[in-house]
Design a protein around this motif. Structure first.
Motif, PDB file in Angstrom:
ATOM      1  N   PHE A   4       0.870  -1.173   0.000  1.00 26.78           N
ATOM      2  CA  PHE A   4       0.000   0.000   0.000  1.00 26.78           C
ATOM      3  C   PHE A   4       0.907   1.222   0.000  1.00 26.78           C
ATOM      4  CE2 PHE A   4      -2.574   3.380   1.748  1.00 26.78           C
ATOM      5  CZ  PHE A   4      -3.766   3.203   1.062  1.00 26.78           C
ATOM      6  N   ILE A   5       0.733   2.089  -0.986  1.00 30.03           N
ATOM      7  CA  ILE A   5       1.615   3.237  -1.168  1.00 30.03           C
ATOM      8  C   ILE A   5       0.935   4.503  -0.651  1.00 30.03           C
ATOM      9  CG2 ILE A   5       2.877   4.623  -2.858  1.00 30.03           C
ATOM     10  CD1 ILE A   5       3.844   1.691  -2.633  1.00 30.03           C
ATOM     11  N   ILE A   6       1.659   5.244   0.181  1.00 31.15           N
ATOM     12  CA  ILE A   6       1.193   6.542   0.654  1.00 31.15           C
ATOM     13  C   ILE A   6       2.098   7.605   0.043  1.00 31.15           C
ATOM     14  CG2 ILE A   6       0.972   8.090   2.638  1.00 31.15           C
ATOM     15  CD1 ILE A   6       0.241   5.685   4.340  1.00 31.15           C
ATOM     16  N   SER A   7       1.490   8.508  -0.715  1.00 27.09           N
ATOM     17  CA  SER A   7       2.223   9.634  -1.285  1.00 27.09           C
ATOM     18  C   SER A   7       2.275  10.734  -0.243  1.00 27.09           C
ATOM     19  CB  SER A   7       1.517  10.139  -2.546  1.00 27.09           C
ATOM     20  OG  SER A   7       2.054  11.391  -2.916  1.00 27.09           O
ATOM     21  N   VAL A   8       3.461  11.031   0.253  1.00 30.73           N
ATOM     22  CA  VAL A   8       3.578  12.088   1.256  1.00 30.73           C
ATOM     23  C   VAL A   8       3.248  13.450   0.653  1.00 30.73           C
ATOM     24  CG1 VAL A   8       5.150  10.839   2.775  1.00 30.73           C
ATOM     25  CG2 VAL A   8       6.071  12.300   0.993  1.00 30.73           C
ATOM     26  N   ASN A   9       3.373  13.593  -0.659  1.00 30.30           N
ATOM     27  CA  ASN A   9       2.962  14.833  -1.307  1.00 30.30           C
ATOM     28  C   ASN A   9       1.473  15.077  -1.049  1.00 30.30           C
ATOM     29  OD1 ASN A   9       5.120  13.401  -3.001  1.00 30.30           O
ATOM     30  ND2 ASN A   9       5.338  15.526  -3.663  1.00 30.30           N
ATOM     31  N   LYS A  10       0.663  14.030  -1.218  1.00 24.19           N
ATOM     32  CA  LYS A  10      -0.779  14.140  -0.984  1.00 24.19           C
ATOM     33  C   LYS A  10      -1.071  14.368   0.489  1.00 24.19           C
ATOM     34  CE  LYS A  10      -3.436  13.811  -4.518  1.00 24.19           C
ATOM     35  NZ  LYS A  10      -4.212  15.015  -4.875  1.00 24.19           N
ATOM     36  N   VAL A  11      -0.379  13.665   1.356  1.00 24.10           N
ATOM     37  CA  VAL A  11      -0.590  13.837   2.798  1.00 24.10           C
ATOM     38  C   VAL A  11      -0.315  15.286   3.187  1.00 24.10           C
ATOM     39  CG1 VAL A  11       0.292  13.222   5.087  1.00 24.10           C
ATOM     40  CG2 VAL A  11      -0.165  11.422   3.403  1.00 24.10           C
ATOM     41  N   GLU A  12       0.761  15.850   2.677  1.00 24.76           N
ATOM     42  CA  GLU A  12       1.093  17.243   2.986  1.00 24.76           C
ATOM     43  C   GLU A  12       0.027  18.198   2.445  1.00 24.76           C
ATOM     44  OE1 GLU A  12       4.969  17.325   1.265  1.00 24.76           O
ATOM     45  OE2 GLU A  12       5.929  16.583   3.111  1.00 24.76           O
ATOM     46  N   GLU A  13      -0.486  17.906   1.256  1.00 29.46           N
ATOM     47  CA  GLU A  13      -1.548  18.732   0.679  1.00 29.46           C
ATOM     48  C   GLU A  13      -2.797  18.688   1.578  1.00 29.46           C
ATOM     49  OE1 GLU A  13      -4.558  18.286  -3.052  1.00 29.46           O
ATOM     50  OE2 GLU A  13      -2.440  17.882  -3.460  1.00 29.46           O
ATOM     51  N   TRP A  14      -3.172  17.498   2.021  1.00 32.82           N
ATOM     52  CA  TRP A  14      -4.354  17.357   2.869  1.00 32.82           C
ATOM     53  C   TRP A  14      -4.127  17.995   4.235  1.00 32.82           C
ATOM     54  CZ3 TRP A  14      -4.645  11.648   1.121  1.00 32.82           C
ATOM     55  CH2 TRP A  14      -5.251  11.571  -0.141  1.00 32.82           C
ATOM     56  N   GLN A  15      -2.899  17.988   4.706  1.00 32.44           N
ATOM     57  CA  GLN A  15      -2.595  18.681   5.963  1.00 32.44           C
ATOM     58  C   GLN A  15      -2.813  20.183   5.797  1.00 32.44           C
ATOM     59  OE1 GLN A  15       1.433  17.128   6.471  1.00 32.44           O
ATOM     60  NE2 GLN A  15       0.866  16.445   8.529  1.00 32.44           N
ATOM     61  N   MET A  16      -2.326  20.732   4.704  1.00 35.60           N
ATOM     62  CA  MET A  16      -2.433  22.173   4.481  1.00 35.60           C
ATOM     63  C   MET A  16      -3.884  22.604   4.298  1.00 35.60           C
ATOM     64  SD  MET A  16       1.008  23.175   2.280  1.00 35.60           S
ATOM     65  CE  MET A  16       0.113  23.263   0.794  1.00 35.60           C
ATOM     66  N   THR A  17      -4.709  21.761   3.685  1.00 34.67           N
ATOM     67  CA  THR A  17      -6.116  22.107   3.465  1.00 34.67           C
ATOM     68  C   THR A  17      -7.000  21.603   4.597  1.00 34.67           C
ATOM     69  OG1 THR A  17      -6.483  20.124   2.124  1.00 34.67           O
ATOM     70  CG2 THR A  17      -5.847  22.156   0.959  1.00 34.67           C
ATOM     71  N   ASN A  18      -6.379  20.973   5.587  1.00 33.23           N
ATOM     72  CA  ASN A  18      -7.103  20.438   6.755  1.00 33.23           C
ATOM     73  C   ASN A  18      -8.179  19.427   6.336  1.00 33.23           C
ATOM     74  OD1 ASN A  18      -6.841  20.550   9.531  1.00 33.23           O
ATOM     75  ND2 ASN A  18      -8.613  21.875   9.771  1.00 33.23           N
ATOM     76  N   ASP A  19      -7.863  18.595   5.338  1.00 37.63           N
ATOM     77  CA  ASP A  19      -8.814  17.608   4.809  1.00 37.63           C
ATOM     78  C   ASP A  19      -8.734  16.321   5.635  1.00 37.63           C
ATOM     79  OD1 ASP A  19     -10.501  16.006   3.350  1.00 37.63           O
ATOM     80  OD2 ASP A  19      -9.723  16.678   1.410  1.00 37.63           O
ATOM     81  N   GLY A  36      -3.792  -7.107   7.020  1.00 32.37           N
ATOM     82  CA  GLY A  36      -3.845  -8.209   6.065  1.00 32.37           C
ATOM     83  C   GLY A  36      -2.487  -8.767   5.692  1.00 32.37           C
ATOM     84  N   GLY A  37      -1.421  -8.277   6.321  1.00 32.88           N
ATOM     85  CA  GLY A  37      -0.093  -8.819   6.064  1.00 32.88           C
ATOM     86  C   GLY A  37       0.721  -8.052   5.048  1.00 32.88           C
ATOM     87  N   GLY A  38       0.227  -6.910   4.618  1.00 28.72           N
ATOM     88  CA  GLY A  38       0.937  -6.126   3.615  1.00 28.72           C
ATOM     89  C   GLY A  38       1.947  -5.165   4.220  1.00 28.72           C
ATOM     90  N   ILE A  39       2.559  -4.402   3.345  1.00 27.28           N
ATOM     91  CA  ILE A  39       3.536  -3.387   3.716  1.00 27.28           C
ATOM     92  C   ILE A  39       2.970  -2.038   3.306  1.00 27.28           C
ATOM     93  CG2 ILE A  39       5.827  -2.450   3.160  1.00 27.28           C
ATOM     94  CD1 ILE A  39       6.738  -5.334   2.695  1.00 27.28           C
ATOM     95  N   VAL A  40       3.158  -1.025   4.157  1.00 26.84           N
ATOM     96  CA  VAL A  40       2.790   0.340   3.815  1.00 26.84           C
ATOM     97  C   VAL A  40       4.092   1.080   3.509  1.00 26.84           C
ATOM     98  CG1 VAL A  40       1.804   2.501   4.661  1.00 26.84           C
ATOM     99  CG2 VAL A  40       0.693   0.326   5.206  1.00 26.84           C
ATOM    100  N   ALA A  41       4.162   1.633   2.304  1.00 30.76           N
ATOM    101  CA  ALA A  41       5.369   2.336   1.866  1.00 30.76           C
ATOM    102  C   ALA A  41       5.084   3.817   1.703  1.00 30.76           C
ATOM    103  CB  ALA A  41       5.855   1.760   0.545  1.00 30.76           C
TER     104      ALA A  41
END
Length: 76
Positions: A4-19, A36-41
């Motif tokens: 499961f991939i987390i884009s920190v660019n998106k996380v930062e955007e949502w932080q700035m917009t308080n989403d 479920g046994g996966g990896i979060v990257a």
């Protein structure tokens, strides 16, 4: 199971917009992947379009630390 991939660019955007709704949705999906046994990257997309993978989480403890850190920086 696929990572499961987390884009920190998106996380930062949502932080700035308080989403908070989007952050909650993202973190719930990531938590389910870990259970479920996966990896979060964590990845960051560079201006050149290159994607840089810089961290992986394989347990809920590490994931929870990251999640709390993200919410800590929400605008009030």
């Amino acid at each position: 199971m696929e990572d499961f991939i987390i884009s920190v660019n998106k996380v930062e955007e949502w932080q700035m917009t308080n989403d908070i709704a989007e952050l909650n949705r993202l973190f719930e999906q990531a938590r389910r992947a870990l259970v479920g046994g996966g990896i979060v990257a964590l990845v960051r997309e560079q201006r050149s379009g290159e994607i840089y993978r810089f961290e992986e989480m394989t347990n809920l403890e590490d994931f929870e630390k990251y999640r709390k850190n993200v919410y800590k920086y929400l605008a009030e």
